[in-house]
Design a protein around this motif. Structure first.
Motif, PDB file in Angstrom:
ATOM      1  N   GLN A  57      -4.766  -1.948  -8.383  1.00 42.58           N
ATOM      2  CA  GLN A  57      -4.087  -3.211  -8.679  1.00 42.58           C
ATOM      3  C   GLN A  57      -2.924  -3.432  -7.722  1.00 42.58           C
ATOM      4  N   GLY A  58      -2.308  -2.378  -7.292  1.00 44.48           N
ATOM      5  CA  GLY A  58      -1.221  -2.485  -6.324  1.00 44.48           C
ATOM      6  C   GLY A  58      -1.703  -3.005  -4.972  1.00 44.48           C
ATOM      7  N   MET A  62      -0.577  -5.767  -1.589  1.00 46.76           N
ATOM      8  CA  MET A  62      -0.753  -5.489  -0.161  1.00 46.76           C
ATOM      9  C   MET A  62      -1.586  -6.596   0.476  1.00 46.76           C
ATOM     10  N   SER A  63      -2.653  -6.973  -0.195  1.00 45.27           N
ATOM     11  CA  SER A  63      -3.525  -8.032   0.312  1.00 45.27           C
ATOM     12  C   SER A  63      -2.756  -9.342   0.453  1.00 45.27           C
ATOM     13  N   LEU A 100     -11.700 -14.140   6.312  1.00 42.39           N
ATOM     14  CA  LEU A 100     -10.969 -12.869   6.407  1.00 42.39           C
ATOM     15  C   LEU A 100     -10.833 -12.128   5.071  1.00 42.39           C
ATOM     16  N   THR A 101     -11.245 -12.735   3.977  1.00 37.58           N
ATOM     17  CA  THR A 101     -11.071 -12.122   2.658  1.00 37.58           C
ATOM     18  C   THR A 101     -11.680 -10.722   2.555  1.00 37.58           C
ATOM     19  N   PRO A 102     -12.943 -10.498   2.942  1.00 34.57           N
ATOM     20  CA  PRO A 102     -13.471  -9.120   2.825  1.00 34.57           C
ATOM     21  C   PRO A 102     -12.697  -8.111   3.668  1.00 34.57           C
ATOM     22  N   TYR A 103     -12.263  -8.520   4.852  1.00 27.88           N
ATOM     23  CA  TYR A 103     -11.511  -7.612   5.721  1.00 27.88           C
ATOM     24  C   TYR A 103     -10.157  -7.261   5.095  1.00 27.88           C
ATOM     25  N   PHE A 104      -9.431  -8.258   4.597  1.00 21.06           N
ATOM     26  CA  PHE A 104      -8.137  -7.992   3.975  1.00 21.06           C
ATOM     27  C   PHE A 104      -8.281  -7.186   2.683  1.00 21.06           C
ATOM     28  N   TYR A 105      -9.353  -7.420   1.937  1.00 23.82           N
ATOM     29  CA  TYR A 105      -9.625  -6.653   0.710  1.00 23.82           C
ATOM     30  C   TYR A 105      -9.714  -5.164   1.045  1.00 23.82           C
ATOM     31  N   TRP A 112      -3.120   0.873   0.614  1.00 25.41           N
ATOM     32  CA  TRP A 112      -2.501   1.260  -0.658  1.00 25.41           C
ATOM     33  C   TRP A 112      -2.696   2.752  -0.918  1.00 25.41           C
ATOM     34  N   LEU A 113      -3.905   3.260  -0.700  1.00 32.88           N
ATOM     35  CA  LEU A 113      -4.147   4.681  -0.932  1.00 32.88           C
ATOM     36  C   LEU A 113      -3.407   5.533   0.097  1.00 32.88           C
ATOM     37  N   ALA A 114      -3.308   5.051   1.326  1.00 31.89           N
ATOM     38  CA  ALA A 114      -2.619   5.815   2.379  1.00 31.89           C
ATOM     39  C   ALA A 114      -1.139   5.999   2.071  1.00 31.89           C
ATOM     40  N   LEU A 115      -0.562   5.114   1.264  1.00 32.12           N
ATOM     41  CA  LEU A 115       0.835   5.287   0.873  1.00 32.12           C
ATOM     42  C   LEU A 115       1.045   6.521   0.001  1.00 32.12           C
TER      43      LEU A 115
END
Length: 127
Positions: A57-58, A62-63, A100-105, A112-115
């Motif tokens: 959800q976070g 980011m998106s 660009l929606t699939p790319y930004f998703y 988010w996970l890399a954080l």
């Protein structure tokens, strides 16, 4: 061996821990059927890529930040280089964002996970 870069893993669909296993099942964000399917665990190091229910959800925030940054840059390009065609900005921004929606998703989920996952040395991952 050196640690994998977080930026590399985010940009190239790799595990943020080992930098080798694929994050999403397909390489392309534009495969119609599986653009959102991701591995539950890294195929290379076994890192859990879905830590808990609702974790991503976070990634919505980011998106959103990626969309805003893109729109600001897109607008500034139009204002500085194509000022006489500013109406085209208004007509083109929605289709461009939809494309660009699939790319930004995917980019937002990886970022988010890399954080939250620290990259490890390659030799430590192999043990």
């Amino acid at each position: 061996m050196a640690k994998p870069s977080k930026l590399y893993s985010v940009l190239f669909n790799k595990c943020p821990r080992c930098g080798e296993g694929d994050f999403f099942i397909t390489k392309s964000a534009y495969s119609l059927k599986n653009f959102d399917k991701m591995n539950k665990h890294c195929p290379h190091c076994g890192e859990n890529l879905v830590p808990e229910p609702g974790f991503y959800q976070g990634a919505l925030y980011m998106s959103y930040s990626f969309y805003v940054a893109f729109m600001v840059i897109y607008f500034l390009i139009f204002v500085n280089f194509f000022e006489e065609y500013l109406d085209y900005f208004l007509m083109s921004i929605i289709p461009v964002l939809i494309i660009l929606t699939p790319y930004f998703y995917r980019l937002a989920r990886r970022a988010w996970l890399a954080l939250f996952i620290k990259p490890q040395d390659q030799e430590a991952v192999k043990r």
